[in-house]
Design a protein around this motif. Structure first.
Motif, mmCIF file in Angstrom:
data_model
loop_
_atom_site.group_PDB
_atom_site.id
_atom_site.type_symbol
_atom_site.label_atom_id
_atom_site.label_comp_id
_atom_site.label_asym_id
_atom_site.label_seq_id
_atom_site.Cartn_x
_atom_site.Cartn_y
_atom_site.Cartn_z
ATOM 1 N N SER A 24 3.504 114.304 45.919
ATOM 2 C CA SER A 24 2.992 113.012 45.444
ATOM 3 C C SER A 24 3.928 111.895 45.881
ATOM 4 C CB SER A 24 2.851 113.019 43.921
ATOM 5 O OG SER A 24 4.123 113.172 43.306
ATOM 6 N N VAL A 25 3.385 110.677 45.878
ATOM 7 C CA VAL A 25 4.190 109.501 46.172
ATOM 8 C C VAL A 25 3.750 108.411 45.196
ATOM 9 C CG1 VAL A 25 2.581 108.683 47.970
ATOM 10 C CG2 VAL A 25 4.958 107.889 47.957
ATOM 11 N N THR A 26 4.719 107.763 44.548
ATOM 12 C CA THR A 26 4.421 106.729 43.550
ATOM 13 C C THR A 26 4.669 105.352 44.172
ATOM 14 O OG1 THR A 26 5.055 108.226 41.762
ATOM 15 C CG2 THR A 26 4.970 105.872 41.247
ATOM 16 N N LEU A 27 3.617 104.526 44.152
ATOM 17 C CA LEU A 27 3.676 103.237 44.838
ATOM 18 C C LEU A 27 3.134 102.129 43.943
ATOM 19 C CD1 LEU A 27 2.097 104.464 48.211
ATOM 20 C CD2 LEU A 27 4.555 104.195 47.726
ATOM 21 N N ASP A 28 3.772 100.957 43.986
ATOM 22 C CA ASP A 28 3.224 99.812 43.256
ATOM 23 C C ASP A 28 2.162 99.133 44.111
ATOM 24 O OD1 ASP A 28 4.593 98.408 45.202
ATOM 25 O OD2 ASP A 28 6.158 97.652 43.871
ATOM 26 N N TRP A 29 1.492 98.138 43.507
ATOM 27 C CA TRP A 29 0.386 97.502 44.219
ATOM 28 C C TRP A 29 0.851 96.721 45.438
ATOM 29 C CZ3 TRP A 29 -4.262 97.814 45.597
ATOM 30 C CH2 TRP A 29 -4.945 96.725 46.132
ATOM 31 N N ASP A 30 2.008 96.138 45.376
ATOM 32 C CA ASP A 30 2.504 95.364 46.509
ATOM 33 C C ASP A 30 2.584 96.232 47.763
ATOM 34 O OD1 ASP A 30 3.717 92.879 47.611
ATOM 35 O OD2 ASP A 30 5.462 94.196 47.870
ATOM 36 N N THR A 31 2.938 97.497 47.598
ATOM 37 C CA THR A 31 3.003 98.427 48.740
ATOM 38 C C THR A 31 1.626 98.969 49.080
ATOM 39 O OG1 THR A 31 5.258 99.073 48.133
ATOM 40 C CG2 THR A 31 4.043 100.557 49.592
ATOM 41 N N ARG A 32 0.846 99.338 48.068
ATOM 42 C CA ARG A 32 -0.450 99.990 48.302
ATOM 43 C C ARG A 32 -1.482 99.081 48.950
ATOM 44 N NH1 ARG A 32 -2.900 101.004 43.880
ATOM 45 N NH2 ARG A 32 -1.398 100.206 42.350
ATOM 46 N N GLN A 33 -1.306 97.763 48.833
ATOM 47 C CA GLN A 33 -2.272 96.865 49.453
ATOM 48 C C GLN A 33 -2.011 96.675 50.952
ATOM 49 O OE1 GLN A 33 -2.082 92.694 48.225
ATOM 50 N NE2 GLN A 33 0.012 93.027 47.484
ATOM 51 N N LYS A 34 -0.955 97.286 51.454
ATOM 52 C CA LYS A 34 -0.633 97.205 52.884
ATOM 53 C C LYS A 34 -1.155 98.450 53.598
ATOM 54 C CE LYS A 34 3.654 94.759 51.757
ATOM 55 N NZ LYS A 34 5.140 94.841 51.731
ATOM 56 N N SER A 35 -1.523 98.276 54.846
ATOM 57 C CA SER A 35 -2.024 99.411 55.620
ATOM 58 C C SER A 35 -0.914 100.120 56.391
ATOM 59 C CB SER A 35 -3.114 98.937 56.596
ATOM 60 O OG SER A 35 -2.614 97.903 57.440
ATOM 61 N N ARG A 36 0.274 99.508 56.444
ATOM 62 C CA ARG A 36 1.411 100.122 57.131
ATOM 63 C C ARG A 36 2.654 99.969 56.263
ATOM 64 N NH1 ARG A 36 -2.260 99.100 60.715
ATOM 65 N NH2 ARG A 36 -2.294 100.053 62.809
ATOM 66 N N PHE A 37 3.245 101.097 55.883
ATOM 67 C CA PHE A 37 4.447 101.036 55.052
ATOM 68 C C PHE A 37 5.185 102.366 55.143
ATOM 69 C CE2 PHE A 37 0.876 102.348 52.378
ATOM 70 C CZ PHE A 37 1.347 103.497 51.777
ATOM 71 N N GLN A 38 6.401 102.384 54.621
ATOM 72 C CA GLN A 38 7.206 103.601 54.556
ATOM 73 C C GLN A 38 7.449 103.958 53.096
ATOM 74 O OE1 GLN A 38 10.799 103.279 56.852
ATOM 75 N NE2 GLN A 38 9.726 102.752 58.756
ATOM 76 N N ALA A 39 7.526 105.232 52.814
ATOM 77 C CA ALA A 39 7.750 105.693 51.439
ATOM 78 C C ALA A 39 8.370 107.076 51.469
ATOM 79 C CB ALA A 39 6.425 105.701 50.675
ATOM 80 N N THR A 40 8.853 107.512 50.309
ATOM 81 C CA THR A 40 9.440 108.850 50.160
ATOM 82 C C THR A 40 8.627 109.615 49.127
ATOM 83 O OG1 THR A 40 11.642 107.958 50.653
ATOM 84 C CG2 THR A 40 11.528 110.132 49.616
ATOM 85 N N ASP A 41 8.164 110.801 49.492
ATOM 86 C CA ASP A 41 7.320 111.544 48.556
ATOM 87 C C ASP A 41 8.171 112.386 47.609
ATOM 88 O OD1 ASP A 41 8.115 113.835 49.891
ATOM 89 O OD2 ASP A 41 6.193 114.217 50.849
ATOM 90 N N SER A 42 7.500 113.133 46.725
ATOM 91 C CA SER A 42 8.196 113.900 45.688
ATOM 92 C C SER A 42 9.012 115.062 46.252
ATOM 93 C CB SER A 42 7.171 114.431 44.677
ATOM 94 O OG SER A 42 6.226 115.268 45.329
ATOM 95 N N GLN A 43 8.791 115.412 47.508
ATOM 96 C CA GLN A 43 9.569 116.468 48.151
ATOM 97 C C GLN A 43 10.717 115.892 48.989
ATOM 98 O OE1 GLN A 43 6.814 118.907 50.360
ATOM 99 N NE2 GLN A 43 5.702 119.597 48.517
ATOM 100 N N GLY A 44 10.925 114.576 48.889
ATOM 101 C CA GLY A 44 12.008 113.945 49.623
ATOM 102 C C GLY A 44 11.715 113.663 51.080
ATOM 103 N N ARG A 45 10.467 113.811 51.491
ATOM 104 C CA ARG A 45 10.117 113.567 52.890
ATOM 105 C C ARG A 45 9.857 112.080 53.122
ATOM 106 N NH1 ARG A 45 5.151 117.501 53.971
ATOM 107 N NH2 ARG A 45 4.419 116.293 52.162
ATOM 108 N N GLU A 46 10.347 111.574 54.234
ATOM 109 C CA GLU A 46 10.094 110.185 54.612
ATOM 110 C C GLU A 46 8.713 110.094 55.274
ATOM 111 O OE1 GLU A 46 11.910 107.453 54.069
ATOM 112 O OE2 GLU A 46 13.313 108.669 52.890
ATOM 113 N N LEU A 47 7.897 109.206 54.752
ATOM 114 C CA LEU A 47 6.533 109.037 55.257
ATOM 115 C C LEU A 47 6.410 107.707 55.987
ATOM 116 C CD1 LEU A 47 4.520 110.123 52.072
ATOM 117 C CD2 LEU A 47 5.297 111.588 53.958
ATOM 118 N N GLY A 48 5.811 107.760 57.150
ATOM 119 C CA GLY A 48 5.448 106.541 57.869
ATOM 120 C C GLY A 48 3.935 106.423 57.856
ATOM 121 N N VAL A 49 3.404 105.510 57.033
ATOM 122 C CA VAL A 49 1.951 105.407 56.836
ATOM 123 C C VAL A 49 1.379 104.355 57.777
ATOM 124 C CG1 VAL A 49 0.123 104.952 55.167
ATOM 125 C CG2 VAL A 49 2.226 106.122 54.435
ATOM 126 N N PHE A 50 0.415 104.762 58.584
ATOM 127 C CA PHE A 50 -0.265 103.872 59.530
ATOM 128 C C PHE A 50 -1.776 104.062 59.356
ATOM 129 C CE2 PHE A 50 3.832 105.020 61.280
ATOM 130 C CZ PHE A 50 4.360 103.801 61.692
#
Length: 245
Positions: A24-50
């Motif tokens: 899982s990945v927990t994101l606020d609205w400021d991040t979720r309203q973007k179509s491109r962002f980076q985040a870290t999931d519950s397993q510690g993996r770095e995600l590049g969302v495009f």
């Protein structure tokens, strides 16, 4: 960095057991309203969302990584203003008025049947309180309304093509061929007074009126038979008729 370029809205089509096992990945609205962002999931993996431009990520959506792994999106709690009608003097209609005025100011609003939520703004809070609404600060997930034409929105295009059975083609030209060209012949002035002073009173029916056919239609004119001669006593006319008086 693990690249993500696919999103399944609300995990559509996925078995619940797969969702339970997913990271899982927990994101606020400021991040979720973007179509491109980076985040870290519950397993510690770095995600590049495009994602496709205009895509908004909602809580409950599932991201699909390039290696096929799934990542559930959790909407993070954040500071918000929760707006409700006054329980003593208000009504649910007050929420409609509030949404109207907030919409005129292009404010992002989460619409719920019994409340509204907006991001903190003390000027808007004062305006809403002046409208006799209750405004409280809360920490909750924020899911504002999308635009009517936002990417991924539900465009209900109901194509109601009226297809009638029995060969109806919307050109209801039922040509039954009824040409009611009846010459009823009413109103003939027959002189029944028999005032024959040696003269014969012939009460002839008037000539039938001309019938003008409608374009593309055949008209049959039915001519009434002439009225019979009316003979008085001693008229002296010998017409060769076999009068059976």
């Amino acid at each position: 960095m693990l690249q993500v370029s696919k999103l399944l809205a609300q995990g559509q089509g996925l078995a619940s057991v797969l969702l339970k096992r997913a990271a899982s990945v927990t994101l606020d609205w400021d991040t979720r309203q973007k179509s491109r962002f980076q985040a870290t999931d519950s397993q510690g993996r770095e995600l590049g969302v495009f994602l496709p431009r205009g895509t908004a990520v909602r809580g409950g959506d599932v991201l699909v990584a390039e290696d096929g792994s799934l990542v559930r999106v959790v909407a993070a709690a954040q500071p918000l203003l929760r707006i409700t009608p006054c329980t003593t003097h208000g009504s649910p209609f007050d929420l409609m008025r509030a949404a109207y005025h907030l919409g005129n100011r292009h404010v992002q609003i989460e619409l719920q049947p019994d409340h509204l939520k907006i991001e903190p703004d003390h000027v808007l809070a004062d305006m809403l309180r002046a409208m006799h609404l209750i405004v409280n600060a809360v920490d909750q997930a924020f899911e504002p309304e999308s635009g009517a034409y936002a990417a991924g929105g539900h465009g209900h295009a109901h194509g109601h093509g009226h297809v009638h059975g029995h060969g109806h083609g919307h050109g209801h030209q039922h040509d039954h061929g009824h040409e009611h060209a009846h010459d009823h012949g009413h109103g003939h002035a027959h002189d029944h007074s028999h005032a024959h002073g040696g003269s014969h009173a012939h009460a002839h029916a008037p000539a039938p009126a001309a019938v003008v056919p409608a374009p593309g239609r055949k008209t049959i004119a039915i001519q009434s038979a002439p009225a019979p001669h009316v003979h008085g006593p001693g008229c002296g006319h010998d017409h060769g008729h076999d009068h059976k008086h």
